[in-house]
Design a protein around this motif. Structure first.
Motif, PDB file in Angstrom:
ATOM      1  N   ARG A   1     -17.686   7.485   7.648  1.00  0.00           N
ATOM      2  CA  ARG A   1     -17.621   8.373   6.481  1.00  0.00           C
ATOM      3  C   ARG A   1     -16.754   7.685   5.427  1.00  0.00           C
ATOM      4  N   TYR A   2     -17.224   7.675   4.216  1.00  0.00           N
ATOM      5  CA  TYR A   2     -16.481   6.944   3.167  1.00  0.00           C
ATOM      6  C   TYR A   2     -16.962   7.364   1.779  1.00  0.00           C
ATOM      7  N   SER A   3     -16.129   7.060   0.780  1.00  0.00           N
ATOM      8  CA  SER A   3     -16.586   7.231  -0.598  1.00  0.00           C
ATOM      9  C   SER A   3     -16.708   5.858  -1.244  1.00  0.00           C
ATOM     10  N   LEU A   4     -17.556   5.782  -2.246  1.00  0.00           N
ATOM     11  CA  LEU A   4     -17.810   4.532  -2.966  1.00  0.00           C
ATOM     12  C   LEU A   4     -17.522   4.796  -4.439  1.00  0.00           C
ATOM     13  N   GLU A   5     -16.474   4.170  -4.941  1.00  0.00           N
ATOM     14  CA  GLU A   5     -15.973   4.509  -6.275  1.00  0.00           C
ATOM     15  C   GLU A   5     -16.069   3.284  -7.181  1.00  0.00           C
ATOM     16  N   GLN A   6     -16.565   3.493  -8.362  1.00  0.00           N
ATOM     17  CA  GLN A   6     -16.546   2.394  -9.347  1.00  0.00           C
ATOM     18  C   GLN A   6     -15.102   2.215  -9.791  1.00  0.00           C
TER      19      GLN A   6
ATOM     20  N   ARG B   1       7.051 -11.217   0.475  1.00  0.00           N
ATOM     21  CA  ARG B   1       6.397 -11.365   1.780  1.00  0.00           C
ATOM     22  C   ARG B   1       7.025 -10.349   2.727  1.00  0.00           C
ATOM     23  N   GLY B   2       6.195  -9.499   3.319  1.00  0.00           N
ATOM     24  CA  GLY B   2       6.725  -8.408   4.148  1.00  0.00           C
ATOM     25  C   GLY B   2       6.419  -8.591   5.620  1.00  0.00           C
ATOM     26  N   ASN B   3       6.852  -7.620   6.412  1.00  0.00           N
ATOM     27  CA  ASN B   3       6.746  -7.727   7.869  1.00  0.00           C
ATOM     28  C   ASN B   3       5.674  -6.828   8.464  1.00  0.00           C
ATOM     29  N   LEU B   4       4.721  -6.432   7.638  1.00  0.00           N
ATOM     30  CA  LEU B   4       3.646  -5.576   8.126  1.00  0.00           C
ATOM     31  C   LEU B   4       2.531  -6.443   8.721  1.00  0.00           C
ATOM     32  N   SER B   5       2.124  -6.125   9.948  1.00  0.00           N
ATOM     33  CA  SER B   5       0.952  -6.831  10.474  1.00  0.00           C
ATOM     34  C   SER B   5      -0.172  -5.837  10.707  1.00  0.00           C
ATOM     35  N   TYR B   6      -1.391  -6.282  10.494  1.00  0.00           N
ATOM     36  CA  TYR B   6      -2.553  -5.399  10.523  1.00  0.00           C
ATOM     37  C   TYR B   6      -3.731  -6.173  11.103  1.00  0.00           C
ATOM     38  N   ARG B   7      -4.170  -5.750  12.279  1.00  0.00           N
ATOM     39  CA  ARG B   7      -5.318  -6.409  12.930  1.00  0.00           C
ATOM     40  C   ARG B   7      -6.448  -5.397  12.984  1.00  0.00           C
ATOM     41  N   PRO B   8      -7.394  -5.486  12.063  1.00  0.00           N
ATOM     42  CA  PRO B   8      -8.446  -4.467  12.021  1.00  0.00           C
ATOM     43  C   PRO B   8      -9.199  -4.351  13.343  1.00  0.00           C
ATOM     44  N   THR B   9      -9.379  -3.129  13.812  1.00  0.00           N
ATOM     45  CA  THR B   9     -10.091  -2.909  15.071  1.00  0.00           C
ATOM     46  C   THR B   9     -11.600  -2.858  14.804  1.00  0.00           C
ATOM     47  N   GLU B  10     -12.364  -2.769  15.880  1.00  0.00           N
ATOM     48  CA  GLU B  10     -13.824  -2.652  15.742  1.00  0.00           C
ATOM     49  C   GLU B  10     -14.189  -1.402  14.945  1.00  0.00           C
ATOM     50  N   ASN B  11     -13.422  -0.319  15.174  1.00  0.00           N
ATOM     51  CA  ASN B  11     -13.695   0.918  14.435  1.00  0.00           C
ATOM     52  C   ASN B  11     -13.567   0.699  12.937  1.00  0.00           C
ATOM     53  N   THR B  12     -12.459   0.047  12.540  1.00  0.00           N
ATOM     54  CA  THR B  12     -12.227  -0.190  11.114  1.00  0.00           C
ATOM     55  C   THR B  12     -13.334  -1.085  10.557  1.00  0.00           C
ATOM     56  N   TRP B  13     -13.667  -2.148  11.291  1.00  0.00           N
ATOM     57  CA  TRP B  13     -14.730  -3.047  10.820  1.00  0.00           C
ATOM     58  C   TRP B  13     -16.055  -2.308  10.716  1.00  0.00           C
ATOM     59  N   HIS B  14     -16.273  -1.369  11.619  1.00  0.00           N
ATOM     60  CA  HIS B  14     -17.521  -0.595  11.580  1.00  0.00           C
ATOM     61  C   HIS B  14     -17.634   0.129  10.240  1.00  0.00           C
ATOM     62  N   GLY B  15     -16.534   0.805   9.845  1.00  0.00           N
ATOM     63  CA  GLY B  15     -16.538   1.524   8.567  1.00  0.00           C
ATOM     64  C   GLY B  15     -16.713   0.575   7.392  1.00  0.00           C
ATOM     65  N   TRP B  16     -15.980  -0.522   7.410  1.00  0.00           N
ATOM     66  CA  TRP B  16     -16.073  -1.493   6.308  1.00  0.00           C
ATOM     67  C   TRP B  16     -17.497  -2.054   6.207  1.00  0.00           C
TER      68      TRP B  16
ATOM     69  N   MET C   1     -13.526   3.571   0.283  1.00  0.00           N
ATOM     70  CA  MET C   1     -12.421   4.152   1.041  1.00  0.00           C
ATOM     71  C   MET C   1     -12.991   4.709   2.339  1.00  0.00           C
ATOM     72  N   THR C   2     -12.721   4.022   3.452  1.00  0.00           N
ATOM     73  CA  THR C   2     -13.320   4.354   4.739  1.00  0.00           C
ATOM     74  C   THR C   2     -12.234   4.945   5.658  1.00  0.00           C
TER      75      THR C   2
ATOM     76  N   ASP D   1     -21.889  10.647  -0.964  1.00  0.00           N
ATOM     77  CA  ASP D   1     -22.966  10.983  -0.026  1.00  0.00           C
ATOM     78  C   ASP D   1     -22.526  10.862   1.431  1.00  0.00           C
ATOM     79  N   LYS D   2     -21.606   9.940   1.692  1.00  0.00           N
ATOM     80  CA  LYS D   2     -21.205   9.723   3.087  1.00  0.00           C
ATOM     81  C   LYS D   2     -19.931  10.494   3.458  1.00  0.00           C
ATOM     82  N   LEU D   3     -19.486  11.375   2.591  1.00  0.00           N
ATOM     83  CA  LEU D   3     -18.369  12.258   2.967  1.00  0.00           C
ATOM     84  C   LEU D   3     -18.955  13.490   3.653  1.00  0.00           C
ATOM     85  N   ASP D   4     -19.521  13.240   4.810  1.00  0.00           N
ATOM     86  CA  ASP D   4     -20.289  14.263   5.504  1.00  0.00           C
ATOM     87  C   ASP D   4     -19.657  14.439   6.885  1.00  0.00           C
ATOM     88  N   GLY D   5     -19.046  15.602   7.089  1.00  0.00           N
ATOM     89  CA  GLY D   5     -18.304  15.858   8.326  1.00  0.00           C
ATOM     90  C   GLY D   5     -19.152  15.786   9.584  1.00  0.00           C
ATOM     91  N   SER D   6     -20.478  15.863   9.442  1.00  0.00           N
ATOM     92  CA  SER D   6     -21.315  15.810  10.649  1.00  0.00           C
ATOM     93  C   SER D   6     -21.527  14.367  11.118  1.00  0.00           C
TER      94      SER D   6
END
Ligand SMILES: Cc1cc2nc3c(=O)[nH]c(=O)nc-3n(C[C@H](O)[C@H](O)[C@H](O)COP(=O)(O)OP(=O)(O)OC[C@H]3O[C@@H](n4cnc5c(N)ncnc54)[C@H](O)[C@@H]3O)c2cc1C
Length: 555
Positions: free
Chosen positions: A332-337, A408-423, A380-381, A321-326
């Motif tokens: 916009r995201y999908s929700l999958e079981q 243990r890897g060297n990837l760092s990921y600091r979620p931004t406000e945009n990412t948190w908004h989608g989540w 999936m956002t 329902d939220k895969l809506d380009g407008s």
């Protein structure tokens, strides 16, 4: 020294989607192809249906904990296709127009849903992707659909690369399908590549690349011990005119970073802009009485319907329902079981309404008592491509902590406000759907223990038009390093709002004619035009006009 070095035309690193598809077409076209794969090569009867250490469950996975992001991927011949759930949706049209963190279109101008569709067609044909029927949906999928309907939403069966005539519903597809029902690359592109003379070498982990005086590449690898991946059984070098990098988005940038000292400066975007496909898990504990009363569903006896431990069948139903380009970006995201493996899911699931971490307290014991009624919903956002790789580890893509699986890897990921908004929007949506009329209690993912988590790593070496924000041009060639192509998930520019394997595979198919043209330029006798691995040609019809428009030499 060079007189004794082994030589091949095309060296492919990794045997997942990006590697297998390139290997097949180049071998079928007449090139000498060698594939180096860091993981083991398991036969069907070695796919074990348990969670024991040392079984296929730990041998064919790679779980790397980073700083703020953990990545689970495949580690075997066939790569992620052996462990995937075979959900194969195409990315929605709006995805290709995303701006993301750079404020303008991330994808190359030449790639849109319309121009990628013919390449999706090829994959659909090669991997027998079909829209599943409601009768193929698992009980868990049906339950998710019924809950969506009850909340005034829609949900639909997924497209999947599964041969339902072979599927025995064993509910254990994750650690490898014994029945060849799941369309892993080990039943299509890879055997077809071998039939055309490609050689696949398992337990060969590529470390870095160097250049020969005449502009070819030397690929340096270690041979990995088949039980304790921390040990080495030797090392070697192969010389190739063309290198196809397809070690996955968690490994390809690391190999390139390590090669920089030998090859010269890498494009700025190598090891930046990593996306976790905006993933997020929610665990719901269903109230079985309410499910029966409101939705009219009963699970029957046993654990199989959706108990956390028992069900290994992948996602079958999703709400789009939220895969809506407008809608604005990041909403916009999908929700999958989804099925999610026990252990990690159990540790990470939070207690509803808890004010702090309660992993092992009284309340946690209480939710564990309801384990049989856990339903997992996968969101999936659109994330913000905020992942960055630090300096590479000594070998491989991570510092290996245990003999198999964990690093243990060297990837760092600091979620931004945009990412948190989608989540946050996706979490709230799942809550609204599943908590309506007391059907369930929903617990969102916690980032406290392993950070965010993804099984869909993307974009760490992405394609685009702008050299400052993309490592590859629109033919998947690494900028400034002719003859090196990247065809795995790291080439995808950003989150897709759906499962990515279909798009990774379509982009790899799309890259092949360009790789063939580059190989021809380097004097390799290779042609483009092989049919799908099983010989079908109908998917090709849509592709040929595009190639003519591009006027690629010799294809
Ligand atoms: C449990 C699970 C379920 C999933 N389900 C789905 C699904 O239903 N639908 C979907 O679209 N996607 C799914 N995915 C994701 C999907 O598997 C990946 O997106 C896809 O496999 C990525 O393809 P790739 O070509 O980028 O890399 P991969 O398929 O990961 O292939 C990379 C290969 O390179 C090898 N490699 C790594 N480093 C080196 C090195 N240094 N030298 C040599 N070889 C190396 C790896 O061992 C691996 O075999 C799932 C993933 C997991 C873990």
């Amino acid at each position: 020294m060079s007189a004794t070095i082994e030589k091949t035309d095309v060296l492919v690193i990794g045997s997942g989607f990006g590697g297998a598809i390139a290997a097949y077409h180049l071998a079928a076209g007449g090139a000498k192809v060698t594939v180096l794969e860091r993981g083991p090569w398991l036969k069907n009867d070695e796919f074990e249906h348990d969670y024991k250490l040392g079984s296929s469950y730990t041998r064919i996975f790679d779980f790397v904990v980073g700083d703020g992001m953990s990545v689970l991927g495949g580690n075997c011949v066939g790569g992620g296709s052996v462990v995937y759930f075979a959900a194969m949706p195409r990315a929605p049209e709006f995805v290709f127009d995303r701006h993301g963190s750079i404020g303008r279109r991330m994808w190359p101008t030449s790639v849109s849903r319309e121009t990628l569709d013919p390449w999706y067609d090829r994959i659909e044909e090669s991997l027998s992707v079909s829209r599943q029927e409601w009768s193929d949906a698992s009980y868990a999928g049906g339950l998710w659909a019924a809950a969506c309907d009850h909340a005034g939403r829609t949900a639909n069966p997924l497209a999947a690369a599964i041969d339902n005539s072979r599927c025995v519903n064993c509910n254990f597809m994750m650690a490898g399908c014994r029945f060849e029902a799941k369309q892993s690359l080990t039943v299509n592109y890879l055997p077809a590549a071998i039939a055309h003379g490609a050689e696949i070498r398992p337990l060969h982990e590529v470390q870095h690349l160097t250049r020969t005086p005449d502009g070819d590449y030397r690929v340096h690898y270690n041979i990995v011990h088949d039980e304790d991946y921390r040990l080495q059984n030797g090392s070697g070098v192969i010389e190739a005119k063309i290198v196809v990098m397809a070690a996955g988005a968690g490994a390809t940038p690391v190999i390139l970073q390590r090669s920089e000292a030998h090859l010269g400066t890498m494009p700025r975007a190598v090891g930046r802009y990593f996306s976790g496909n905006g993933e997020r898990l929610n665990t719901a504990v269903l109230n079985e009485d309410k499910v029966a009363e409101i939705l009219g569903l009963t699970r029957g006896g046993g654990d199989l319907p959706y108990g956390a431990n028992a069900i290994g069948k992948g996602p079958t139903v999703a709400s789009w329902d939220k895969l809506d380009g407008s809608l604005p970006e990041y909403s916009r995201y999908s929700l999958e079981q989804l099925y999610f493996p026990p252990g990690l899911g159990t540790i990470l699931a939070q207690v509803p309404d808890a004010t702090g971490p309660t992993w092992f307290g009284k309340e946690k014991k209480e939710i564990l008592r309801n384990w049989k009624s856990w339903l997992t919903i996968f969101c999936m956002t659109e994330d913000d491509n905020e992942g960055v790789f630090g300096p590479p580890p000594a070998t491989g893509n991570s510092h290996r902590i245990s003999q198999q699986m964990l690093g243990r890897g060297n990837l760092s990921y600091r979620p931004t406000e945009n990412t948190w908004h989608g989540w946050n929007q996706a979490d709230a949506d799942v809550k609204e759907i599943l908590e309506k009329d007391g059907l369930a209690k929903v617990m969102p993912w916690t980032n406290d223990l392993v950070g965010a988590y993804t099984v869909h790593p993307l974009a760490s070496c992405r394609m685009g038009d702008d050299p400052d924000t993309s490592a590859l041009d629109d033919t998947n060639e690494l900028r400034g390093h002719s003859g090196i192509f990247v065809t795995d998930g790291s080439a995808v520019p950003g989150a897709l709002t759906v499962n990515p394997a279909m798009t990774i595979a379509a982009l790899a198919e799309r890259a092949v004619p360009h790789i063939v043209a580059a190989a021809q330029d380097k004097g390799i006798a290779v042609a483009y035009g092989a049919p799908a691995p099983a010989g079908y040609k109908s998917g090709r019809k849509g592709v040929l006009p595009l190639l003519k428009r591009k006027q690629l030499a010799g294809v």
